[in-house]
Design an enzyme around this catalytic site. Structure first.
Site, PDB file in Angstrom:
ATOM      1  N   HIS A 171      -0.208   0.639  15.784  1.00 52.62           N
ATOM      2  CA  HIS A 171       0.948   1.106  15.018  1.00 52.62           C
ATOM      3  C   HIS A 171       2.261   0.868  15.760  1.00 52.62           C
ATOM      4  O   HIS A 171       3.288   1.402  15.363  1.00 52.62           O
ATOM      5  CB  HIS A 171       0.810   2.599  14.715  1.00 52.62           C
ATOM      6  CG  HIS A 171      -0.259   2.940  13.725  1.00 52.62           C
ATOM      7  ND1 HIS A 171      -1.593   2.815  14.002  1.00 52.62           N
ATOM      8  CD2 HIS A 171      -0.196   3.388  12.444  1.00 52.62           C
ATOM      9  CE1 HIS A 171      -2.310   3.202  12.941  1.00 52.62           C
ATOM     10  NE2 HIS A 171      -1.488   3.541  11.982  1.00 52.62           N
TER      11      HIS A 171
ATOM     12  N   PRO B 237      -4.708  -9.280   8.972  1.00 57.52           N
ATOM     13  CA  PRO B 237      -5.620  -9.726   7.909  1.00 57.52           C
ATOM     14  C   PRO B 237      -4.937 -10.703   6.939  1.00 57.52           C
ATOM     15  O   PRO B 237      -5.615 -11.460   6.252  1.00 57.52           O
ATOM     16  CB  PRO B 237      -6.010  -8.418   7.193  1.00 57.52           C
ATOM     17  CG  PRO B 237      -5.802  -7.343   8.211  1.00 57.52           C
ATOM     18  CD  PRO B 237      -4.622  -7.810   9.036  1.00 57.52           C
TER      19      PRO B 237
ATOM     20  N   GLN C 229       2.089  -2.001   5.912  1.00 59.51           N
ATOM     21  CA  GLN C 229       2.332  -0.605   6.263  1.00 59.51           C
ATOM     22  C   GLN C 229       2.733  -0.416   7.732  1.00 59.51           C
ATOM     23  O   GLN C 229       3.647   0.355   8.024  1.00 59.51           O
ATOM     24  CB  GLN C 229       1.102   0.226   5.913  1.00 59.51           C
ATOM     25  CG  GLN C 229       1.432   1.678   5.667  1.00 59.51           C
ATOM     26  CD  GLN C 229       0.306   2.385   4.929  1.00 59.51           C
ATOM     27  OE1 GLN C 229      -0.773   2.611   5.453  1.00 59.51           O
ATOM     28  NE2 GLN C 229       0.563   2.718   3.679  1.00 59.51           N
TER      29      GLN C 229
ATOM     30  N   GLU D  80       0.835  -1.190   0.000  1.00 62.90           N
ATOM     31  CA  GLU D  80       0.000   0.000   0.000  1.00 62.90           C
ATOM     32  C   GLU D  80       0.878   1.252   0.000  1.00 62.90           C
ATOM     33  O   GLU D  80       1.715   1.408   0.889  1.00 62.90           O
ATOM     34  CB  GLU D  80      -0.911  -0.013   1.233  1.00 62.90           C
ATOM     35  CG  GLU D  80      -1.902  -1.172   1.204  1.00 62.90           C
ATOM     36  CD  GLU D  80      -2.418  -1.588   2.586  1.00 62.90           C
ATOM     37  OE1 GLU D  80      -2.151  -0.880   3.571  1.00 62.90           O
ATOM     38  OE2 GLU D  80      -3.081  -2.643   2.664  1.00 62.90           O
TER      39      GLU D  80
ATOM     40  N   GLU E 209      -4.491  -6.601   2.817  1.00 62.50           N
ATOM     41  CA  GLU E 209      -3.254  -7.300   3.174  1.00 62.50           C
ATOM     42  C   GLU E 209      -3.283  -8.775   2.817  1.00 62.50           C
ATOM     43  O   GLU E 209      -2.269  -9.352   2.426  1.00 62.50           O
ATOM     44  CB  GLU E 209      -2.959  -7.137   4.668  1.00 62.50           C
ATOM     45  CG  GLU E 209      -2.448  -5.753   5.057  1.00 62.50           C
ATOM     46  CD  GLU E 209      -3.560  -4.728   5.160  1.00 62.50           C
ATOM     47  OE1 GLU E 209      -4.746  -5.117   5.066  1.00 62.50           O
ATOM     48  OE2 GLU E 209      -3.259  -3.531   5.347  1.00 62.50           O
TER      49      GLU E 209
HETATM   50  C1  LIG Z   1      -5.836  -3.094   7.795  1.00 54.80           C
HETATM   51  C2  LIG Z   1      -5.178  -1.782   7.599  1.00 54.80           C
HETATM   52  N1  LIG Z   1      -4.267  -1.631   6.627  1.00 54.80           N
HETATM   53  C3  LIG Z   1      -3.624  -0.461   6.446  1.00 54.80           C
HETATM   54  C4  LIG Z   1      -3.875   0.621   7.242  1.00 54.80           C
HETATM   55  C5  LIG Z   1      -3.114   1.942   7.067  1.00 54.80           C
HETATM   56  N2  LIG Z   1      -4.013   2.989   6.573  1.00 54.80           N
HETATM   57  C6  LIG Z   1      -4.622   3.833   7.420  1.00 54.80           C
HETATM   58  S1  LIG Z   1      -5.709   4.815   6.631  1.00 54.80           S
HETATM   59  C7  LIG Z   1      -5.346   4.143   5.119  1.00 54.80           C
HETATM   60  C8  LIG Z   1      -6.093   4.603   3.906  1.00 54.80           C
HETATM   61  C9  LIG Z   1      -7.577   4.454   4.069  1.00 54.80           C
HETATM   62  O1  LIG Z   1      -8.268   4.940   2.957  1.00 54.80           O
HETATM   63  P1  LIG Z   1      -9.847   5.052   2.943  1.00 54.80           P
HETATM   64  O2  LIG Z   1     -10.456   3.796   3.404  1.00 54.80           O
HETATM   65  O3  LIG Z   1     -10.237   5.549   1.613  1.00 54.80           O
HETATM   66  O4  LIG Z   1     -10.185   6.139   4.062  1.00 54.80           O
HETATM   67  P2  LIG Z   1      -9.760   7.666   4.119  1.00 54.80           P
HETATM   68  O5  LIG Z   1      -8.464   7.742   4.850  1.00 54.80           O
HETATM   69  O6  LIG Z   1      -9.689   8.167   2.731  1.00 54.80           O
HETATM   70  O7  LIG Z   1     -10.839   8.329   4.922  1.00 54.80           O
HETATM   71  C10 LIG Z   1      -4.368   3.162   5.253  1.00 54.80           C
HETATM   72  C11 LIG Z   1      -3.796   2.401   4.149  1.00 54.80           C
HETATM   73  C12 LIG Z   1      -4.847   0.426   8.259  1.00 54.80           C
HETATM   74  N3  LIG Z   1      -5.170   1.413   9.109  1.00 54.80           N
HETATM   75  N4  LIG Z   1      -5.472  -0.770   8.415  1.00 54.80           N
END
Ligand SMILES: Cc1ncc(C[n+]2csc(CCOP(=O)(O)OP(=O)(O)O)c2C)c(N)n1
Ligand SMILES: Cc1ncc(C[n+]2csc(CCOP(=O)(O)OP(=O)(O)O)c2C)c(N)n1
Ligand SMILES: [Mg+2]
Ligand SMILES: [Mg+2]
Lengths: 377, 323, 323, 377
Positions: free
Chosen positions: B129, B89, B82, B29, B60
């Protein structure tokens, strides 16, 4: 399909938002259960030679199943999962692919496996408890069985990423069941392959049951409709009609090879047997249901058609003899299957040296030696 | 010989591996255009293109599942997760598929997949985190698990992990990403060898990844109190390089294991059990463990009290010496 | 006092808990009409109806995820995972959500969810159907992990687990489902207490679930050789009832831990490390471990050689006595 | 959308199988970016009082965001994720639900949280590193934030199983992002809730980015179309138009209450800020993109409409004053936020006694005491 909401001005004004429901795809059928060609079948035409070859594949697959179940009952196999009833779905689809197209099966694809040249012994090794997987996927281009439901759909997707990167015109096919489609992995695979326009052919044998759980518990809409929602080309076919399955798979594979992205075929079928040799399907499904589907047997229907098309009795007799000889081979091959030693397995875990495991192997050998010398003493 | 931060050293190692072998791919990601949230893949997308540095959908399980498919086709994928807390997952694909597929195939298939995980606490992050989950993967037969603590190791170990024909979980201590170190042209150790960073005669500290610096600081502090403390950087968690630890313990008779993960069922338990079995008569004190309490990683405000620090390590050394 | 198989005892315990409290629900794959693949929920669907005995879609992450939602609404869901090897798709929901949600909420929320897992080998099954994964969950703060070995415990422990306001991973030794035992009306022990099944002065065997019978058989065999061997059924893996083990070890000075899971990072390591720390001077030999080798569970044909058996336990006792 | 396959007779004959693609739903819009009513908006009519209340919610939410980002820059917060730009989607949807409807947010729903009476201090506690979650969900009926993407969709589904069992007319709402929709959990939740006809309202804020990853990487078709495939009632709305969001949510909620099963609303929006205070969006998106969306600001558009509809300058001035006072409160509340001791946290992990943890707590206290006495010595 939906209950009417309380009628308010807002609901009245905006209810039409919902009118655009997806229509379910009509199921493609070429041959009716009593062996007659449908208008679609007439239009497509029958390649009798092909039909005979497919019939032979199905007959031998069914024979393997019958023999293997008997071997299980005799204690020669620990477990067996029959593909009985699903021969058309498997044979029709795999025979429409190229031998070089990689296939990721689930665990009930014995008919498909035989078509890829996998020997009965290789298939039975797993269920006799000899090996976890009996064949070399690099030879058959048929991956080992995946028992953790749906996981293989992602492997197929990754394999197809490679194919796409290499601008190959391969199709990567993956088999899974109706129940498995509820797993996150399968949906991730549908989405990922669609987003990436990857050459994956998802083939769902909807045999209407996941052990005791009917498809209605798994999903609200048919799977082919869900696939359309993800952006896949979706097809709905009579899975007990080998000619229709072959034709639809052929179309789907051509489109995929041409670069249009993934497709999904939902083959409507039924498993005649229990989920496995341990399962008693009478606990959860009716005799009427069974009888209904027995009337749609894929082998019976094709035999009827072939006879109508003039295939002679002799041909069927020869096939019967071939099948009997095959059965003898299956039985002896099963009984000849002997496995390896635990000691040999230490070397299969890692490709490279591993001190912890090497130490454990030594420990185990020493233990065996001690045991033996005690026995002698 | 050049000076790099730990993060930049991994970046350089990835670049080297991708240059050497075009079957090496990076996927995850935000690893592409953005270069990863920690910028560890910075510049790779521009250099190697979107086929080899793949910004994936947010899933994931699919990252690892497709990496398996790519590996079966002959590629050597390097997945980025990340943050530590987002590897779960993918747990099924890692534990049932990636780890077991070779054994399941009777040794026919090989799965050269690397899973990079920025790990551990100390950066004031929100929940999920700051986790340390090496024990789950170390307990999983079929995987290799390694952990780098400095720029030199980071540069070489990531390449060694990529060269390995087995799946490797590769831990990167996220709070050390910005620490600089010199990087040699050649690796001095194999991927699964522990490194002795400091010799000592009274007690041995064993640590990995983020706590190696803590152990070194504790050893220095102990020296001021007149104790001679050895420090070993385990580097490999599975397999463990027990013989290096054992040799040190035979001199000192005392061992303290330091890590960020919960001690309960953690690395310290395995090291303690194995070393005690092998050095039963040499040990002057039980192997002691300094790690997390048996609770989820707490809010950032108290993480300094939660993470094993020099004081807690010194306390353990004292307790060990008191036996 | 009645005689039941272990499987029927769990069935009876579930029925009792559902009768006592209508917030108790059962959900899982094939738990309804079929009564589960091992028939552990047999008859419950007919008795309590489809709202309380839910045949779910085939998705483990959703089984646990929806159980969390149900628990937040005040229900006490009991999830069945069909086989040990199929719990991993739910790992994220278990480890990040179920285990941590109470701590994350600052102690406000409670999650009385039980996850039943038929565990271990010995029934000639195919791959993924014979795994022992207690260490993953024991290493996860926020969970409780228990393991029953006989009908009496099975009946009472399942009810105690359901009564617990914390999430409990409940292991059922599948190869012992058909073994009969007497079931008392009242439990003799708390959910997290170990049970001393046999006293002895030379060595202690600690086991849980499927290997308790193995340990007992080994103790009997050792007796014939003139050794007095105690057996403790740990019953609870997290938390561990260390004081019971410790008391026994203080008499014998020797301890062997027996389990089906890989020894590497397994239960034996934790018990060894903790007991050694607490009984350092009493131990006459290092704590020894008998468990699986560091490989995926092998094909059924060789499982008898793979599983810890009486011979391997006796060998460990001998080695312990040889120190 | 699809490349043409090599034209063979089979493909020609069966290509029509694919013709029934789902049409994407037109996006519902009531107010244009320059504040004019669309025909749909005219038809629906404007409740000025409601519109003013929604505007106030949005203004305060934006103010919280601005202040919190400033506090982060000053080092008073470790991190902040702005809802800036998404106020209409959040406020419009949550205000169309009942206060008793349970809500499962993701982590960016500050505007929605404020509407549920959650105090700024409670919201900021998490990002100041004081607590993992700052509020009591039983009071606000707003669950704690879920940072592991998509997991909360299954919690909502389970919660709705309870509601369905109790024949309650609640709606259970769950927020998630476009990126999160690629997760297995989200798709399991869509499927499971549809199969069970559960009262879940899935609300996707499609802000077009998941950190640096655009929606086009995540999926091939819009999410509302995927939802239709699963059998949900799907809606597509201009997420920067608070009146349209409110109306569509109202319709969806009514249908769900009436028992028609789950619905999904895809709200088209944009996050004006970076993904978080640590993110630099200029690394992956263009100024032109940003400017385009700035022209669609939800607050500007509603203010224009309200002024057209005769809302006086005074009202806006009073709101500005309220917002300024609110900002002062936010800042002082943030700085006043002090946390608990590590020692207190041992008691939060388990509801019942736990000897291992109790032992560790004692150990920790002893260590602290020793440290202190050393310090004194
Ligand atoms: C399972 C998981 N994978 C990766 C992350 C890291 N991460 C946090 S926010 C994000 C992007 C999320 O995008 P979206 O669902 O579109 O929500 P937005 O932030 O745009 O509101 C990522 C990759 C996470 N929190 N949880
Ligand atoms: C992840 C996982 N969960 C549960 C099981 C147990 N299980 C094996 S087969 C099966 C039913 C599968 O149904 P379906 O996908 O329709 O395939 P079919 O057996 O009908 O061919 C179940 C629940 C499993 N193998 N993997
Ligand atoms: Mg099925
Ligand atoms: Mg987004």
């Amino acid at each position: 399909m939906h209950m009417a909401p309380a009628e308010t001005p807002a609901a009245a004004a905006w209810g039409r938002l919902l009118d655009r429901q997806v229509e379910d795809l009509a199921m493609v059928q070429f041959v009716t259960p009593d062996g007659a060609l449908t208008p679609a079948g007439e239009e497509y035409g029958v390649d009798v030679d092909l039909a005979q070859r497919l019939h032979r594949d199905m007959v031998l697959a069914r024979r393997l199943d019958t023999e293997a179940l008997a071997l299980q009952r005799q204690g020669e196999l620990n477990l067996w999962l029959m593909s009985w009833g699903q021969e058309a779905a498997q044979v029709g689809s795999i025979r429409a692919l190229r031998q070089t197209d990689m296939v990721f099966p689930s665990y009930r694809e014995h008919a498909a496996a035989l078509c890829r040249g996998i020997a009965p012994a290789e298939l039975m090794a797993q269920w006799r408890g000899i090996r976890h997987a009996g064949w070399d996927p690099s030879v058959s281009r048929f991956h080992i069985y995946s028992l953790v439901l749906g996981t293989q759909t992602l492997h197929a997707t990754g394999y197809a990423m490679g194919a796409a990167m290499e601008r190959s015109d391969e199709v990567v096919a993956v088999y899974f069941g109706d129940g498995s489609s509820s797993q996150g992995d399968v949906n991730e695979a549908l989405n990922w392959s669609a987003a990436g326009t990857l050459p994956v052919l998802f083939f769902c044998q909807n045999n209407q049951w996941a052990i005791s759980t009917p498809t209605t518990t798994q999903m609200r809409t048919p799977l082919h409709r869900r696939a359309t929602g993800f952006g896949l080309d979706a097809y709905h076919v009579d899975g007990n009609d080998v000619l229709a399955v072959h034709a639809v798979t052929d179309v789907a594979a051509r489109r995929i090879r041409a670069g249009s992205g993934p497709g999904l075929i939902e083959a409507q079928t039924y498993r005649f047997g229990g989920h496995s040799s341990s399962d008693d399907p009478q606990r959860y499904r009716t005799q009427a249901d069974f009888d209904l589907w027995m009337g749609r047997d894929p082998l019976v229907r094709l035999e009827r058609l072939l006879r109508t098309l003039g295939v002679e009795d002799d041909w069927f007799k020869e096939l019967q003899e071939e099948s009997d000889a095959f059965a003898v081979d299956v039985r002896s091959a099963c009984k000849a299957l002997a496995g390896s030693d635990l000691c040999d397995l230490f070397g299969n875990v890692y490709a490279e040296a591993h001190p912890v495991l090497a130490g454990e192997r030594e420990q185990h050998m020493a233990f065996l030696a001690a045991l033996e010398s005690q026995g002698e003493a | 010989m050049t000076t790099l931060t730990l993060g930049a050293a991994i970046n350089a190692g990835l670049r080297q591996a991708m240059t050497d072998d075009d079957r090496v791919l990076v996927l995850g990601e935000d690893v592409g255009v953005l270069g990863g949230v920690f910028r560890v893949t910075d510049g790779l997308h521009a250099e190697f293109g979107p086929d080899r540095v793949v910004d994936t959908p947010l899933a994931e399980s699919a990252i690892v599942g497709t990496a398996i498919g790519l590996a079966l086709r002959g590629y050597r994928p390097v997945c980025e997760i990340q943050f530590d807390g987002f590897v779960y997952p993918a747990f099924d694909q890692i534990v049932s598929q990636l780890a077991k597929m070779r054994a399941r195939s009777g040794g026919l298939l090989k799965l050269p997949v690397v899973i990079r995980i920025p790990v551990g606490g100390g950066i004031g992050a929100v929940e999920h985190h700051s986790e340390s989950n090496e024990a789950y993967f170390a307990h999983t037969a079929g995987l290799r698990v390694v952990s780098c603590s400095n720029a030199d190791d980071a540069f070489h170990m990531i390449q060694q992990a990529i060269h390995s024909d087995d799946p490797v979980i590769f831990y990167e201590p996220k709070r050390r990403y910005w620490e600089k170190g010199t990087v040699a042209n050649e690796p001095s150790l194999g991927l699964h060898q522990a490194g002795v960073l400091r010799r000592g005669t009274d007690c041995v500290l064993a640590a990995h990844g983020p706590t190696v610096a803590t152990a070194l600081a504790a050893a220095t502090a102990a020296e001021e109190d007149g104790y001679s403390v050895a420090v070993v950087d385990l580097r490999s968690i599975s397999p463990l390089d027990l013989s290096t630890v054992r040799d040190l313990v035979r001199t000192t008779g005392r061992l303290v294991v330091v890590h960020e993960a919960s001690t309960f069922f953690g690395l310290g338990a395995e090291v303690a059990a194995a070393v005690t079995e092998q050095c039963f008569f040499e040990l002057k004190a039980p192997v002691l463990r300094v790690g997390a309490y048996n609770m989820p990683y707490p809010p950032a405000q108290v993480e300094d009290h939660f993470l094993p620090d020099v004081d807690r390590v010194l306390d353990a050394i004292d307790r060990s010496l008191d036996y």
